[in-house]
Write an enzyme that holds these catalytic residues in place. Structure first.
Site, PDB file in Angstrom:
ATOM      1  N   LYS A  93       0.811  -1.231   0.000  1.00 57.12           N
ATOM      2  CA  LYS A  93       0.000   0.000   0.000  1.00 57.12           C
ATOM      3  C   LYS A  93       0.834   1.265   0.000  1.00 57.12           C
ATOM      4  O   LYS A  93       0.435   2.275  -0.570  1.00 57.12           O
ATOM      5  CB  LYS A  93      -0.980   0.034   1.174  1.00 57.12           C
ATOM      6  CG  LYS A  93      -0.415  -0.335   2.507  1.00 57.12           C
ATOM      7  CD  LYS A  93      -0.756  -1.754   2.806  1.00 57.12           C
ATOM      8  CE  LYS A  93       0.155  -2.325   3.866  1.00 57.12           C
ATOM      9  NZ  LYS A  93      -0.290  -3.632   4.321  1.00 57.12           N
ATOM     10  N   GLY A 122      -6.517  -6.455   3.460  1.00 60.59           N
ATOM     11  CA  GLY A 122      -6.247  -7.893   3.360  1.00 60.59           C
ATOM     12  C   GLY A 122      -7.234  -8.659   2.518  1.00 60.59           C
ATOM     13  O   GLY A 122      -7.346  -8.443   1.307  1.00 60.59           O
ATOM     14  N   ILE A 124     -10.486  -8.635   2.481  1.00 54.36           N
ATOM     15  CA  ILE A 124     -11.787  -8.026   2.132  1.00 54.36           C
ATOM     16  C   ILE A 124     -11.724  -7.529   0.684  1.00 54.36           C
ATOM     17  O   ILE A 124     -10.853  -6.726   0.346  1.00 54.36           O
ATOM     18  CB  ILE A 124     -12.126  -6.845   3.073  1.00 54.36           C
ATOM     19  CG1 ILE A 124     -12.239  -7.323   4.520  1.00 54.36           C
ATOM     20  CG2 ILE A 124     -13.425  -6.161   2.636  1.00 54.36           C
ATOM     21  CD1 ILE A 124     -12.493  -6.212   5.530  1.00 54.36           C
ATOM     22  N   GLY A 175       2.463 -12.249  12.756  1.00 49.81           N
ATOM     23  CA  GLY A 175       2.663 -11.830  11.362  1.00 49.81           C
ATOM     24  C   GLY A 175       1.699 -10.760  10.894  1.00 49.81           C
ATOM     25  O   GLY A 175       1.615 -10.471   9.703  1.00 49.81           O
ATOM     26  N   GLU A 178       3.771  -5.064  10.576  1.00 48.17           N
ATOM     27  CA  GLU A 178       4.860  -4.896   9.621  1.00 48.17           C
ATOM     28  C   GLU A 178       6.198  -5.000  10.377  1.00 48.17           C
ATOM     29  O   GLU A 178       6.234  -4.869  11.608  1.00 48.17           O
ATOM     30  CB  GLU A 178       4.764  -3.513   8.979  1.00 48.17           C
ATOM     31  CG  GLU A 178       3.450  -3.249   8.279  1.00 48.17           C
ATOM     32  CD  GLU A 178       3.323  -3.965   6.956  1.00 48.17           C
ATOM     33  OE1 GLU A 178       4.307  -4.035   6.224  1.00 48.17           O
ATOM     34  OE2 GLU A 178       2.228  -4.459   6.657  1.00 48.17           O
ATOM     35  N   ASP A 189      -0.290   3.378   7.650  1.00 49.92           N
ATOM     36  CA  ASP A 189      -0.792   2.245   6.860  1.00 49.92           C
ATOM     37  C   ASP A 189      -2.282   2.415   6.502  1.00 49.92           C
ATOM     38  O   ASP A 189      -2.641   2.329   5.324  1.00 49.92           O
ATOM     39  CB  ASP A 189      -0.525   0.949   7.647  1.00 49.92           C
ATOM     40  CG  ASP A 189      -1.142  -0.265   7.010  1.00 49.92           C
ATOM     41  OD1 ASP A 189      -0.466  -0.958   6.236  1.00 49.92           O
ATOM     42  OD2 ASP A 189      -2.338  -0.526   7.269  1.00 49.92           O
ATOM     43  N   LYS A 193      -4.047   3.060   2.720  1.00 51.07           N
ATOM     44  CA  LYS A 193      -5.194   2.292   2.218  1.00 51.07           C
ATOM     45  C   LYS A 193      -6.358   3.232   1.869  1.00 51.07           C
ATOM     46  O   LYS A 193      -7.040   3.029   0.865  1.00 51.07           O
ATOM     47  CB  LYS A 193      -5.641   1.270   3.264  1.00 51.07           C
ATOM     48  CG  LYS A 193      -4.631   0.151   3.433  1.00 51.07           C
ATOM     49  CD  LYS A 193      -4.895  -0.644   4.680  1.00 51.07           C
ATOM     50  CE  LYS A 193      -3.858  -1.753   4.845  1.00 51.07           C
ATOM     51  NZ  LYS A 193      -3.887  -2.372   6.159  1.00 51.07           N
ATOM     52  N   GLY A 291      -2.263 -11.131   7.871  1.00 51.48           N
ATOM     53  CA  GLY A 291      -1.951 -12.540   8.105  1.00 51.48           C
ATOM     54  C   GLY A 291      -1.563 -13.225   6.804  1.00 51.48           C
ATOM     55  O   GLY A 291      -1.962 -12.804   5.719  1.00 51.48           O
TER      56      GLY A 291
HETATM   57  N1  LIG Z   1       1.865  -9.262   6.651  1.00 53.60           N
HETATM   58  C1  LIG Z   1       0.617  -8.975   6.337  1.00 53.60           C
HETATM   59  O1  LIG Z   1      -0.324  -9.450   6.976  1.00 53.60           O
HETATM   60  C2  LIG Z   1       0.325  -8.068   5.167  1.00 53.60           C
HETATM   61  C3  LIG Z   1      -1.015  -7.787   4.854  1.00 53.60           C
HETATM   62  C4  LIG Z   1      -1.298  -6.995   3.736  1.00 53.60           C
HETATM   63  C5  LIG Z   1      -0.249  -6.492   2.982  1.00 53.60           C
HETATM   64  N2  LIG Z   1       1.041  -6.757   3.323  1.00 53.60           N
HETATM   65  C6  LIG Z   1       2.094  -6.220   2.469  1.00 53.60           C
HETATM   66  O2  LIG Z   1       2.760  -7.309   1.820  1.00 53.60           O
HETATM   67  C7  LIG Z   1       4.131  -6.984   1.609  1.00 53.60           C
HETATM   68  C8  LIG Z   1       5.001  -8.073   2.229  1.00 53.60           C
HETATM   69  O3  LIG Z   1       4.780  -8.107   3.623  1.00 53.60           O
HETATM   70  P1  LIG Z   1       5.292  -9.333   4.525  1.00 53.60           P
HETATM   71  O4  LIG Z   1       4.595  -9.182   5.815  1.00 53.60           O
HETATM   72  O5  LIG Z   1       5.194 -10.607   3.772  1.00 53.60           O
HETATM   73  O6  LIG Z   1       6.843  -8.935   4.703  1.00 53.60           O
HETATM   74  P2  LIG Z   1       7.994  -9.854   5.335  1.00 53.60           P
HETATM   75  O7  LIG Z   1       7.444 -11.024   6.048  1.00 53.60           O
HETATM   76  O8  LIG Z   1       8.901  -8.932   6.079  1.00 53.60           O
HETATM   77  O9  LIG Z   1       8.778 -10.412   4.045  1.00 53.60           O
HETATM   78  C9  LIG Z   1       9.437  -9.561   3.182  1.00 53.60           C
HETATM   79  C10 LIG Z   1      10.105 -10.375   2.098  1.00 53.60           C
HETATM   80  O10 LIG Z   1      10.642  -9.470   1.144  1.00 53.60           O
HETATM   81  C11 LIG Z   1      11.962  -9.895   0.821  1.00 53.60           C
HETATM   82  N3  LIG Z   1      12.733  -8.728   0.347  1.00 53.60           N
HETATM   83  C12 LIG Z   1      12.988  -7.574   0.979  1.00 53.60           C
HETATM   84  N4  LIG Z   1      13.677  -6.740   0.171  1.00 53.60           N
HETATM   85  C13 LIG Z   1      13.853  -7.405  -0.999  1.00 53.60           C
HETATM   86  C14 LIG Z   1      14.482  -7.091  -2.218  1.00 53.60           C
HETATM   87  N5  LIG Z   1      15.079  -5.904  -2.414  1.00 53.60           N
HETATM   88  N6  LIG Z   1      14.464  -8.015  -3.225  1.00 53.60           N
HETATM   89  C15 LIG Z   1      13.863  -9.228  -3.056  1.00 53.60           C
HETATM   90  N7  LIG Z   1      13.239  -9.568  -1.902  1.00 53.60           N
HETATM   91  C16 LIG Z   1      13.240  -8.687  -0.881  1.00 53.60           C
HETATM   92  C17 LIG Z   1      12.501 -10.479   2.094  1.00 53.60           C
HETATM   93  O11 LIG Z   1      13.610 -11.316   1.787  1.00 53.60           O
HETATM   94  P3  LIG Z   1      14.324 -12.236   2.889  1.00 53.60           P
HETATM   95  O12 LIG Z   1      13.399 -13.399   3.074  1.00 53.60           O
HETATM   96  O13 LIG Z   1      15.593 -12.613   2.272  1.00 53.60           O
HETATM   97  O14 LIG Z   1      14.458 -11.377   4.125  1.00 53.60           O
HETATM   98  C18 LIG Z   1      11.274 -11.248   2.581  1.00 53.60           C
HETATM   99  O15 LIG Z   1      11.202 -12.511   1.979  1.00 53.60           O
HETATM  100  C19 LIG Z   1       4.337  -5.587   2.220  1.00 53.60           C
HETATM  101  O16 LIG Z   1       4.207  -4.628   1.216  1.00 53.60           O
HETATM  102  C20 LIG Z   1       3.191  -5.470   3.204  1.00 53.60           C
HETATM  103  O17 LIG Z   1       2.811  -4.127   3.414  1.00 53.60           O
HETATM  104  C21 LIG Z   1       1.351  -7.534   4.401  1.00 53.60           C
END
Ligand SMILES: NC(=O)c1ccc[n+]([C@@H]2O[C@H](COP(=O)([O-])OP(=O)(O)OC[C@H]3O[C@@H](n4cnc5c(N)ncnc54)[C@H](OP(=O)(O)O)[C@@H]3O)[C@@H](O)[C@H]2O)c1
Length: 417
Positions: A93, A122, A124, A175, A178, A189, A193, A291
């Site tokens: 976002k 998420g 929704i 999880g 952030e 955040d 959105k 999640g």
């Molecule tokens: N978590 C949630 O519930 C949720 C919900 C909605 C939206 N989001 C969005 O989804 C996205 C991911 O969130 P997340 O919670 O999955 O994050 P996360 O668990 O911190 O995972 C981030 C991933 O990105 C990789 N990464 C970081 N920089 C990189 C780069 N330059 N090149 C390639 N890979 C890279 C990391 O690699 P490594 O594994 O090597 O560290 C890791 O695998 C974010 O934009 C977040 O705002 C998350």
């Protein structure tokens, strides 16, 4: 569909699991780009790369799914993928809110599709509902709870009496939070959105710096006690609201929510979105806002939509009569303050309730949103707490910034009564 996946963290792994356990849809993740070499991976090493160009330059890959936690790098990946004619799905976002205009232009220019359902609330399906179902109807309001982390913290601190730190730690372990929780707890955040939703609901691209976001970092036990004595719960409630004169007001501030509200029982990582149409009235959507699997499922839904050639049409954005953002509106708030200077900095045009004790002072009344926006840093620095306390917002007089005529007050329900 040949997918190049960026990021294999919470959401990336969620997508991988959901895709592999999906019976109705097939697509192949052929490459996964990650950042850290030392981390153990649950997939074959052949799939992993540390070089983004191995995905971006691969002509076989027709879909890029961007799920990394770095908005600047995500912008470079997403824009490069679009320029190379690949469709893109992202959950980021911040990336979207900061670059909506450019990304909109880029996808038009290169005739590809950029989808981002998972980026707003998420699981929704709010973006697709706005695009497909409410595409022609004029909307009055979209509001709700757009952030799972703060909702989790508020639920745990208010209902279960957990400390703020313990609740945040739990949210991170599960999880929902952030990597850096500032975006969540300071309300950035849900603001990002709200900006994405405003484009699809009202056809307007808004700059993040023009939208007030006050999070939950200054919440104090006294505020929780005040709310519970009145029978309210405290939720972080973004509001995107149409006002007279084709104006739109957008702000993210904690709000006191009544028991009769749809949002009252939306707890923990759940999000809720209220959409109010001119003719259809109110709709309420509730679901998991964060999640691994719920967000992964939203990403998969976008990938599946791509396989049918789906593209956002941005109907309200391409229409002629675009609304204009205004912060010159009066809102009813509760302000817990410390000193006289606080009140001088934050002048109320009307006060309906006030209290001055030894260590606890508050006022409830009407204040201009512009004042809150201008004093945001002051509010946070001095640990004041602001919460929406009323059921109205009114367009202020253009020149004076106050309510010119009390009768002109637009009685608008901010939070469902
Ligand atoms: N978590 C949630 O519930 C949720 C919900 C909605 C939206 N989001 C969005 O989804 C996205 C991911 O969130 P997340 O919670 O999955 O994050 P996360 O668990 O911190 O995972 C981030 C991933 O990105 C990789 N990464 C970081 N920089 C990189 C780069 N330059 N090149 C390639 N890979 C890279 C990391 O690699 P490594 O594994 O090597 O560290 C890791 O695998 C974010 O934009 C977040 O705002 C998350």
């Amino acid at each position: 569909m040949k997918i190049g996946l960026f990021g294999f963290g919470c959401v990336g792994q969620g997508l991988y699991h959901v895709l592999n356990n999906s019976t109705g849809f097939r697509a192949d993740i052929v490459r996964i780009a990650v950042k850290h070499r030392h981390k153990p991976r649950s997939v074959s090493a052949d799939l992993i790369t540390y070089n983004k160009w191995e995905i971006l330059n691969d002509p076989e890959i027709n879909v890029v799914v961007e799920l990394i936690d770095d908005a600047d790098e995500a912008y470079s990946i997403v824009s490069e993928a679009i320029k190379k004619g690949k469709h893109v799905v992202t959950a980021n976002k911040k990336l979207l809110a900061l670059h909506l205009e450019t990304l909109y232009q880029l996808q038009q220019e290169h005739n590809v599709s950029l989808l981002y359902e998972a980026a707003a609330c998420g699981s929704i399906p709010i973006i697709r509902s706005l695009e497909e179902y409410f595409d022609n109807e004029e909307l009055e309001k979209v509001s709700g709870i757009f952030n799972g982390t703060t909702n989790y913290i508020l639920s745990k601190t208010i209902k279960e009496r957990l400390s703020y730190g313990d609740a945040l730690k739990q949210a991170q372990e599960k999880g929902f939070a952030e990597t850096d929780p500032t975006n969540d707890v300071e309300g950035f955040d849900p603001k990002f959105k709200a900006i994405i939703i405003a484009l699809h609901a009202f056809g307007i691209i808004i700059r993040p710096e023009d939208v007030l976001n006050i999070g939950i970092t200054t919440l104090h036990d006294n505020d929780i006690r005040y709310a519970s004595e009145k029978g309210y719960r405290i939720k972080l409630t973004p509001v995107i609201r149409r006002l007279s004169g084709n104006r739109i007001s957008v702000f993210v501030v904690p709000g006191f929510v009544k028991e009769t509200s749809h949002l009252y029982n939306v707890d923990n990582e759940f999000n809720g979105v209220i959409v109010e149409g001119k003719f259809s009235g109110e709709q309420f959507l509730q679901g998991k806002g964060a999640g691994s699997y719920p967000t992964g499922a939203a990403v998969l839904s976008d990938v599946s939509a791509l396989s049918h050639g789906y593209k956002y049409e941005f109907k309200k954005y391409v229409q002629q009569q675009k609304p204009v953002l205004t912060n010159n509106v009066l809102v009813k708030v509760y302000l817990r303050y410390n000193t006289r200077e606080d009140l001088e900095r934050l002048p109320f045009s009307e006060v309906s309730e006030s209290y001055t004790g030894h260590h606890y002072h508050y006022v409830v009344g009407t204040i201009n949103l512009q004042t809150l926006l201008a004093q945001r840093e002051y509010i946070l620095k001095h640990k004041l707490f602001v919460a929406l306390a009323g059921e109205y917002v009114a367009a202020a007089d253009e020149t004076t910034g106050t309510l010119a005529d009390a009768k002109a007050l637009e009685k608008i329900s901010l939070i469902h009564p």
